[in-house]
Design an enzyme around this catalytic site. Sequence first.
Site, mmCIF file in Angstrom:
data_model
loop_
_atom_site.group_PDB
_atom_site.id
_atom_site.type_symbol
_atom_site.label_atom_id
_atom_site.label_comp_id
_atom_site.label_asym_id
_atom_site.label_seq_id
_atom_site.Cartn_x
_atom_site.Cartn_y
_atom_site.Cartn_z
ATOM 1 N N TYR A 148 3.327 -12.556 2.747
ATOM 2 C CA TYR A 148 3.489 -11.156 2.329
ATOM 3 C C TYR A 148 4.563 -10.476 3.172
ATOM 4 O O TYR A 148 5.466 -9.827 2.644
ATOM 5 C CB TYR A 148 2.162 -10.418 2.472
ATOM 6 C CG TYR A 148 2.267 -8.936 2.195
ATOM 7 C CD1 TYR A 148 2.121 -8.445 0.908
ATOM 8 C CD2 TYR A 148 2.522 -8.032 3.224
ATOM 9 C CE1 TYR A 148 2.231 -7.083 0.645
ATOM 10 C CE2 TYR A 148 2.633 -6.676 2.974
ATOM 11 C CZ TYR A 148 2.480 -6.205 1.687
ATOM 12 O OH TYR A 148 2.586 -4.869 1.440
ATOM 13 N N ALA A 149 4.450 -10.630 4.482
ATOM 14 C CA ALA A 149 5.420 -10.000 5.379
ATOM 15 C C ALA A 149 6.830 -10.524 5.120
ATOM 16 O O ALA A 149 7.784 -9.749 5.078
ATOM 17 C CB ALA A 149 5.012 -10.238 6.836
ATOM 18 N N ALA A 150 6.963 -11.828 4.935
ATOM 19 C CA ALA A 150 8.283 -12.421 4.683
ATOM 20 C C ALA A 150 8.858 -11.940 3.356
ATOM 21 O O ALA A 150 10.046 -11.611 3.268
ATOM 22 C CB ALA A 150 8.178 -13.945 4.704
ATOM 23 N N ALA A 151 8.033 -11.891 2.324
ATOM 24 C CA ALA A 151 8.513 -11.459 1.010
ATOM 25 C C ALA A 151 8.955 -9.999 1.038
ATOM 26 O O ALA A 151 10.011 -9.645 0.499
ATOM 27 C CB ALA A 151 7.427 -11.669 -0.039
ATOM 28 N N LYS A 152 8.172 -9.145 1.666
ATOM 29 C CA LYS A 152 8.527 -7.726 1.723
ATOM 30 C C LYS A 152 9.793 -7.519 2.551
ATOM 31 O O LYS A 152 10.677 -6.750 2.173
ATOM 32 C CB LYS A 152 7.375 -6.918 2.293
ATOM 33 C CG LYS A 152 7.501 -5.453 2.015
ATOM 34 C CD LYS A 152 6.170 -4.863 1.659
ATOM 35 C CE LYS A 152 6.342 -3.435 1.226
ATOM 36 N NZ LYS A 152 5.093 -2.792 0.931
ATOM 37 N N ILE A 170 -1.363 3.541 -2.774
ATOM 38 C CA ILE A 170 -1.406 4.495 -3.880
ATOM 39 C C ILE A 170 -2.745 4.335 -4.586
ATOM 40 O O ILE A 170 -3.128 3.230 -4.961
ATOM 41 C CB ILE A 170 -0.250 4.248 -4.874
ATOM 42 C CG1 ILE A 170 1.101 4.298 -4.160
ATOM 43 C CG2 ILE A 170 -0.317 5.225 -6.037
ATOM 44 C CD1 ILE A 170 1.387 5.603 -3.438
#
Length: 106
Positions: free
Chosen positions: A19-23, A52
Amino acid sequence: MHTAHFIGVWFGGRFSPAYAAAKAALISHSKTLAVALAPRKIRVNVIAPGSIEFANGLWDTFRHNNPDFYATVLGTIPWGRMGTPEEVANAALFLVSDRANWITGV
């Protein structure tokens, strides 16, 4: 991007490495595109709204089914509340408007 997501992207933390790498890759890619496309008067910006809440969405479900987790996340948000879809839409409308014609790579 709220504080928890910022920390997750730049410093790891409670988010998965994927997740961190993709973002981080999306943010980097958008900045690179912004620089490359600016001479052609094409603006590139990213909206990473964070938490949200809307009816039957993820955060609404957590609020009802896991209120302790919901409260913990809420405590990391400077405004003390989740954002709304309308607030994200307003940011998007601003970025595509002529009022944001000098904003790119953000």
